[in-house]
Motif scaffolding. Structure first.
Motif, PDB file in Angstrom:
ATOM      1  N   ALA A 324       0.915  -1.031   0.034  1.00 40.90           N
ATOM      2  CA  ALA A 324      -0.045  -0.045   0.165  1.00 40.90           C
ATOM      3  C   ALA A 324       0.965   1.360  -0.028  1.00 40.90           C
ATOM      4  O   ALA A 324       0.630   2.236  -0.491  1.00 40.90           O
ATOM      5  CB  ALA A 324      -0.987  -0.005   1.273  1.00 40.90           C
ATOM      6  N   ALA A 325       1.999   1.262   0.644  1.00 35.91           N
ATOM      7  CA  ALA A 325       3.020   2.246   0.735  1.00 35.91           C
ATOM      8  C   ALA A 325       3.502   2.896  -0.680  1.00 35.91           C
ATOM      9  O   ALA A 325       3.984   4.007  -0.799  1.00 35.91           O
ATOM     10  CB  ALA A 325       4.201   2.227   1.610  1.00 35.91           C
ATOM     11  N   ASP A 326       3.233   1.899  -1.693  1.00 36.41           N
ATOM     12  CA  ASP A 326       3.615   2.073  -3.075  1.00 36.41           C
ATOM     13  C   ASP A 326       2.546   3.137  -3.692  1.00 36.41           C
ATOM     14  O   ASP A 326       2.982   3.819  -4.783  1.00 36.41           O
ATOM     15  CB  ASP A 326       3.944   1.191  -3.838  1.00 36.41           C
ATOM     16  N   ARG A 327       1.437   3.198  -3.019  1.00 37.64           N
ATOM     17  CA  ARG A 327       0.238   3.976  -3.690  1.00 37.64           C
ATOM     18  C   ARG A 327      -0.205   4.900  -2.872  1.00 37.64           C
ATOM     19  O   ARG A 327      -0.876   5.890  -3.084  1.00 37.64           O
ATOM     20  CB  ARG A 327      -0.933   3.055  -4.140  1.00 37.64           C
ATOM     21  N   SER A 328       0.326   5.003  -1.409  1.00 42.04           N
ATOM     22  CA  SER A 328      -0.331   6.013  -0.569  1.00 42.04           C
ATOM     23  C   SER A 328       0.655   6.079   0.605  1.00 42.04           C
ATOM     24  O   SER A 328       1.743   5.488   0.729  1.00 42.04           O
ATOM     25  CB  SER A 328      -1.646   5.330   0.098  1.00 42.04           C
ATOM     26  N   GLN A 329       0.525   7.092   1.288  1.00 37.56           N
ATOM     27  CA  GLN A 329       1.518   7.295   2.489  1.00 37.56           C
ATOM     28  C   GLN A 329       0.703   6.425   3.754  1.00 37.56           C
ATOM     29  O   GLN A 329      -0.438   6.733   4.118  1.00 37.56           O
ATOM     30  CB  GLN A 329       1.774   8.723   2.860  1.00 37.56           C
ATOM     31  N   VAL A 330       1.531   5.558   4.496  1.00 38.77           N
ATOM     32  CA  VAL A 330       0.925   4.750   5.325  1.00 38.77           C
ATOM     33  C   VAL A 330       1.755   4.873   6.650  1.00 38.77           C
ATOM     34  O   VAL A 330       2.901   5.036   6.578  1.00 38.77           O
ATOM     35  CB  VAL A 330       1.243   3.042   4.899  1.00 38.77           C
ATOM     36  N   ILE A 331       0.996   5.045   7.721  1.00 36.43           N
ATOM     37  CA  ILE A 331       1.299   5.092   9.012  1.00 36.43           C
ATOM     38  C   ILE A 331       0.695   4.294  10.174  1.00 36.43           C
ATOM     39  O   ILE A 331      -0.553   3.994  10.044  1.00 36.43           O
ATOM     40  CB  ILE A 331       0.935   6.451   9.645  1.00 36.43           C
ATOM     41  N   LEU A 332       1.390   3.232  10.625  1.00 34.90           N
ATOM     42  CA  LEU A 332       0.988   2.174  11.504  1.00 34.90           C
ATOM     43  C   LEU A 332       1.474   2.399  13.013  1.00 34.90           C
ATOM     44  O   LEU A 332       2.747   2.524  12.897  1.00 34.90           O
ATOM     45  CB  LEU A 332       1.259   1.052  10.930  1.00 34.90           C
ATOM     46  N   THR A 333       0.703   2.615  14.031  1.00 34.75           N
ATOM     47  CA  THR A 333       1.275   2.137  15.411  1.00 34.75           C
ATOM     48  C   THR A 333       1.430   0.941  15.847  1.00 34.75           C
ATOM     49  O   THR A 333       0.353   0.105  15.254  1.00 34.75           O
ATOM     50  CB  THR A 333       0.478   3.165  16.256  1.00 34.75           C
ATOM     51  N   THR A 334       2.035   0.357  16.499  1.00 35.74           N
ATOM     52  CA  THR A 334       2.314  -0.973  17.091  1.00 35.74           C
ATOM     53  C   THR A 334       2.660  -1.271  18.445  1.00 35.74           C
ATOM     54  O   THR A 334       3.801  -0.559  18.589  1.00 35.74           O
ATOM     55  CB  THR A 334       2.959  -1.748  15.901  1.00 35.74           C
ATOM     56  N   HIS A 335       2.454  -2.400  19.027  1.00 42.05           N
ATOM     57  CA  HIS A 335       3.088  -2.624  20.264  1.00 42.05           C
ATOM     58  C   HIS A 335       3.583  -4.109  20.133  1.00 42.05           C
ATOM     59  O   HIS A 335       4.005  -4.666  20.998  1.00 42.05           O
ATOM     60  CB  HIS A 335       2.023  -2.805  21.526  1.00 42.05           C
ATOM     61  N   SER A 336       3.457  -4.547  18.864  1.00 38.44           N
ATOM     62  CA  SER A 336       3.931  -6.029  18.643  1.00 38.44           C
ATOM     63  C   SER A 336       5.089  -6.288  18.011  1.00 38.44           C
ATOM     64  O   SER A 336       5.383  -5.899  16.801  1.00 38.44           O
ATOM     65  CB  SER A 336       2.748  -6.565  17.493  1.00 38.44           C
ATOM     66  N   PRO A 337       6.045  -7.028  18.715  1.00 40.17           N
ATOM     67  CA  PRO A 337       7.545  -7.252  18.284  1.00 40.17           C
ATOM     68  C   PRO A 337       7.279  -8.007  17.021  1.00 40.17           C
ATOM     69  O   PRO A 337       7.928  -8.097  16.274  1.00 40.17           O
ATOM     70  CB  PRO A 337       7.957  -8.024  19.363  1.00 40.17           C
TER      71      PRO A 337
END
Length: 392
Positions: A324-337
């Motif tokens: 998706a980052a090839d078509r849009s700017q993507v931001i993800l928050t995470t707590h998962s190693p």
């Protein structure tokens, strides 16, 4: 367009932060460090461009809970926008809100839109508003139905960016508004038994999932039945997550022009309805639908996509996010190693969010030090060890 640089001042824990995101961005950090606040500040900025600034502040309980630690009376954003290739003009939009006295009300103290050349040299200011004074500079006047807007005709609680008509306006203004209003920021998405995702929906043409996810079924129905490549992607993701027993998605009609979502399994005679799907399966469908969209928004932000998912699903979601980052700017928050591990080959996209001296601090990872560490460890292992904070 995409965000090249973002500065937020005075918003909750974001006393004064500056961030330069890339195409794909992972926000990591302890609970309470300010990851969700960053997404919510982006949502409020998008609300401002949509003409929903007053509503967004009212939902938050007024200005008081939005202001950092009661030590400031202003909220401010400054955002630089540029094309992903870096060519062409750059736009800078500034918005400053001032709290009125001791109340929860506000006024727009400053709003300004500048155009700069690709090398950053200021070309011109096309819109400026300070208090009740507003004007378009060097371009046609701001008009509504052929008349120049006087201060008395401007909704003072909303931005000029939102109120400008679609005709006879500078291209820069329309570009900035279209981009900011196009953002999709997902947090607090419900998949429980009372979720709208589980209910039959009015059949309609929709291609984008709303921030609360309530229109997932119409979007899936539209894309799955009209876009062959999208259907193939969804089917492959479902089989990767749930095995070869998955057959396909179905959308039988219901009463009053509504459509249902059902899942067909090869080993079962009866299809499984959306009401009977597990929370994890429904959330997985939601995530891959958002990330596989053939017409994505300019910005996709998802708060903790790993919630409720089996660890085996995380590599699939990570792959969809990277695509998706090839078509849009993507931001993800995470707590998962485990989720973070899937991005070890793109570790430079990680931003560490820390709580220092009562405020949020954003730190990009040092690519040079990361390369050395990643020869021996995965990204998730580095985070658990605490080394990522040292690398930032």
């Amino acid at each position: 367009m995409r965000i090249e640089r973002l500065r937020v001042q005075g918003y909750r824990s974001l006393a004064d932060v500056t961030w330069e995101p890339g195409a794909l961005n992972l926000l990591i950090g302890p609970n309470g460090s300010g990851k969700s606040n960053l997404l919510r500040s982006l949502q409020l900025l998008s609300d401002a461009a949509n003409g929903h600034l007053a509503e967004g502040i009212r939902r938050a309980g007024g200005m008081v809970p939005l202001l950092w630690d009661g030590q400031t009376s202003t909220l401010a954003w400054e955002i630089d926008l540029a094309s992903p290739s870096g060519s062409g003009h750059r736009l800078t939009y500034k918005l400053v809100l001032e709290r009125l006295g001791a109340s929860g009300a506000y006024q727009i103290e400053l709003e300004q839109l500048d155009i700069a050349s690709a090398d950053g040299e200021l070309a011109k200011t096309t819109m400026k508003r300070r208090g009740e004074s507003s004007r378009m500079i060097g371009e046609p006047a701001l008009v509504i139905q052929g008349r120049e807007i006087e201060p008395a005709h401007i909704r003072q609680a909303e931005t000029l960016l939102a109120q400008a008509p679609l005709t006879n306006q500078p291209a820069s203004l329309l570009t900035a508004r279209q981009y900011l209003t196009d953002w999709c920021i997902y947090h607090d998405v419900r998949v429980d038994m009372e979720s709208e995702m589980r209910r039959a929906q009015v059949s309609r043409l929709e291609k984008r999932v709303e921030p609360d996810g309530r229109n997932l079924i119409p979007v899936l129905h539209t894309l799955y039945t009209t876009d062959r490549n999208f259907k193939i992607e969804i089917d492959e993701a479902m089989r990767a997550a749930f095995g070869p027993d998955f057959d396909e998605l179905l959308f039988p009609p219901a009463e009053d022009g509504r459509v249902q979502l059902r899942v067909r399994w090869r080993s079962l005679r009866r299809e499984q309805s959306a009401a009977d799907l597990s929370d994890g399966m429904l959330r997985f469908l939601f995530l891959i639908t958002v990330l596989a969209s053939p017409e994505p928004p300019g910005l996709i932000a998802i708060d903790e996509p790993e919630l409720g998912l089996h660890p085996s699903m995380l590599p699939i979601v990570a792959e969809f996010a990277a695509d998706a980052a090839d078509r849009s700017q993507v931001i993800l928050t995470t707590h998962s190693p485990q989720f973070l591990d899937r991005f070890s080959n793109r570790a430079e996209c990680t931003t560490v969010v820390l709580w220092e001296a009562g405020q949020t601090v954003l730190k990009r990872l040092s690519a040079e030090r990361l390369r050395a560490w990643l020869k021996h460890y995965r990204l998730g292992q580095l985070w658990l060890s605490g080394e990522l904070e040292d690398a930032a």
